[in-house]
Design a protein around this motif. Structure first.
Motif, PDB file in Angstrom:
ATOM      1  N   HIS A 186       0.945  -1.357  -0.109  1.00  0.00           N
ATOM      2  CA  HIS A 186       0.443   0.066  -0.167  1.00  0.00           C
ATOM      3  C   HIS A 186       0.907   1.533   0.142  1.00  0.00           C
ATOM      4  N   LYS A 188       2.305   4.741   0.160  1.00  0.00           N
ATOM      5  CA  LYS A 188       1.769   6.637   0.750  1.00  0.00           C
ATOM      6  C   LYS A 188       3.010   7.216  -0.090  1.00  0.00           C
ATOM      7  N   THR A 202      -3.182   7.167   0.114  1.00  0.00           N
ATOM      8  CA  THR A 202      -2.387   5.415   0.545  1.00  0.00           C
ATOM      9  C   THR A 202      -3.225   4.867  -1.110  1.00  0.00           C
ATOM     10  N   TYR A 203      -2.710   4.224  -1.720  1.00  0.00           N
ATOM     11  CA  TYR A 203      -2.439   3.652  -3.020  1.00  0.00           C
ATOM     12  C   TYR A 203      -2.285   1.851  -3.001  1.00  0.00           C
ATOM     13  N   MET A 204      -2.696   1.519  -3.255  1.00  0.00           N
ATOM     14  CA  MET A 204      -3.207   0.359  -3.340  1.00  0.00           C
ATOM     15  C   MET A 204      -2.106  -1.101  -4.290  1.00  0.00           C
ATOM     16  N   THR A 205      -1.763   0.491  -4.831  1.00  0.00           N
ATOM     17  CA  THR A 205      -1.179  -0.408  -6.247  1.00  0.00           C
ATOM     18  C   THR A 205       0.392  -1.870  -5.682  1.00  0.00           C
ATOM     19  N   GLU A 207      -0.772  -4.193  -4.020  1.00  0.00           N
ATOM     20  CA  GLU A 207      -1.658  -5.322  -3.630  1.00  0.00           C
ATOM     21  C   GLU A 207      -2.417  -5.627  -4.993  1.00  0.00           C
TER      22      GLU A 207
END
Lengths: 339, 339
Positions: A186, A188, A202-205, A207
């Motif tokens: 995740h 930040k 936050t970016y769930m890149t 995952e």
């Protein structure tokens, strides 16, 4: 300062703690160079899937570091005291007075104790004032609070652990300010001004990348191997910039099917697509200086992608969390170990 | 017409087939109302994970329909002839002269035979001319080609199966034109003008939703149940419109953690987020008429999301594929069963 408990306690507010609060400028400066600590500190970055610890001397120098896969989800029966003893018991035996300071998901609902979030904008001493002591027979153990950003209506954001890494990197930021990227499962993006953590996203890149390479229709197209910083990665970055991610993702398949993308390049192209989409939203279009704080392999991908888009990159020390935890330990000492 | 073989054969081009090609207007009209077919037709929509079949009379009326989970990935040893016999052997025994026409992933590299894509813009008779006969002792069996859209440089797009559904729905489009959405694991958006399939785009919305609800950190937050068309779904649609999907996805977690989203609403909110992101890219911002072709449950979600954004929706017949396959069978008959 506002300290916010998560969940139902979100609206509860506490008074700011230490009297030092009235001299924020003074404290901020002190945290930058580290408040004096009376003895050794054991600094712990305890995440969901991994455990990292540093044995620090009173000046904050790293005497020893270790790492394991013992994240909070691996702790049997939630016995965090036993797990900590197993990880750093030898350090504690040699220095029974050591102050243990821990950041990360150890302060979450699934961790040792759920420590209320501190709201952004957050000054270092506000974070220090949110430290909570946990029950621990051996010396003193404290958990750093997470941060909550409510600046976008209906889109609250949360972090646990990265705030301490940023605290440890403040001295490296020009005038204590800048845009800090902490890539990971995740990612930040933290905006810092004059030593104050203003806001973050936050970016769930990481995952989503793991899900796609492990379980999606694209995984069948991928040969084994790591992501390479090559022309396919950079092409993915360029395509990802265009937005419409759910459509762009399919191009990893359609390009491979039509011979437009070699099979051994699908993984790198996909990684580039996702990072490109993240950057399109996280970084202003105009050339920007980005401070990167993360593991070298991942940081190298973000550095290449940012450079491709015309931004400049400054790499920060990946052990910044140890500096941040030592600084917070200094606040505890300054307040008689009771923030 | 350009017929393009996939992969390395992409650049091979074939001459257009039937003489009828010189009268496209005539043919197009005929496909709308169905060319005469000399006998019964067995229409098969054979996808990756499911098998659907219709027993049609010479006029295209549906005498019987059946469905199974026997998608191409479930066919043992690639023996598609045996699998087809097992699925519709009784229909063939009763009508040995029946023409079998099949669309979908059965024409892919993993299917019975890889049938070259037809390039967009594609007229119905161009698709008919791309039909390929497969080896099959029982009567005649043909596979419909997929479509390739190369209108966006470096971003080719492909489909197999949806083109036949759209062919079957042409008569329902005003002047044979409009924007057709086929929601699914891989949603397709097809732009049709005067009966010609002009261009299309694929969105991996359904697959990404399945990955997130099945394997991600969000899955732990989700209670069991289906997606509801409620205020949380619509709120997700609104948030998803804002772009930056990798960031917005995290809001499903941060909102749940901060009590901003009930746990039993996470699934609907997430579905709305993804569909909202798809629509932001797939539909023009100005009020637009969208023709929806898909299973009722999924179509209901898209209809609600489109209405929320001010668009109007026309639902098309979910059995359109049978009409499309019957129309293509008519082309085979008109060309002496050899397009």
């Amino acid at each position: 300062m506002r300290r916010l408990a998560p969940g139902r306690l979100l609206r509860a507010r506490h008074q700011a703690g230490p009297a030092a609060r009235r001299q924020p400028g003074c404290h901020r400066r002190k945290l930058h160079r580290g408040l004096p600590v009376s003895g050794p500190v054991i600094a712990v970055d305890w995440g969901t899937s991994s455990f990292r610890a540093y044995r620090l001397d009173a000046q904050g120098g790293i005497a020893e570091r270790r790492e394991s896969a013992g994240g909070i989800l691996r702790v049997r029966g939630g016995d965090f005291a036993a797990a900590l003893q197993a990880e750093v018991g030898d350090w504690l035996a040699a220095a029974p007075d050591a102050l243990v300071v821990m950041s990360g998901m150890i302060g979450s609902r699934q961790g040792w104790r759920e420590v209320p979030y501190v709201a952004c904008p957050a000054e270092p001493e506000e974070i220090a004032a949110g430290l909570e002591r946990v029950d621990w027979g051996e010396g003193e153990a404290w958990i750093v609070p997470g941060l909550l950003d409510e600046s976008r209506p209906g889109q609250p954001d949360v972090m646990r652990g990265e705030e301490t890494q940023v605290l440890g990197a403040l001295a490296a930021l020009p005038n204590g300010g800048g845009l800090v990227c902490l890539p990971g499962t995740h990612s930040k993006w933290v905006r810092v001004e004059s030593g104050v953590l203003q806001s973050f996203a936050t970016y769930m890149t990481g995952e989503v990348f793991d899900l796609l390479q492990g379980h999606s229709i694209l995984s069948r197209l991928m040969t084994k191997g790591a992501v390479a910083v090559d022309r396919w990665f950079l092409e993915g970055v360029a395509v990802g910039q265009g937005g419409g991610l759910l459509n762009r993702l399919f191009s990893a398949r359609s390009r491979a099917l039509t011979g437009n993308l070699p099979e051994d390049a699908v993984r790198s192209y996909l990684s580039g697509l996702l990072i490109g989409d993240e950057l399109a939203s996280a970084v202003p279009a105009a050339p920007t200086e980005v401070h990167l704080l993360g593991a070298p392999t991942l940081a190298a991908l973000y550095e290449a992608a940012l450079a491709k888009l015309g931004h400049s990159v400054v790499r920060l020390d990946a052990d910044a969390v140890a500096v941040g935890l030592h600084g917070l330990a200094g606040h505890l000492d300054a307040a008689g170990r009771a923030p």
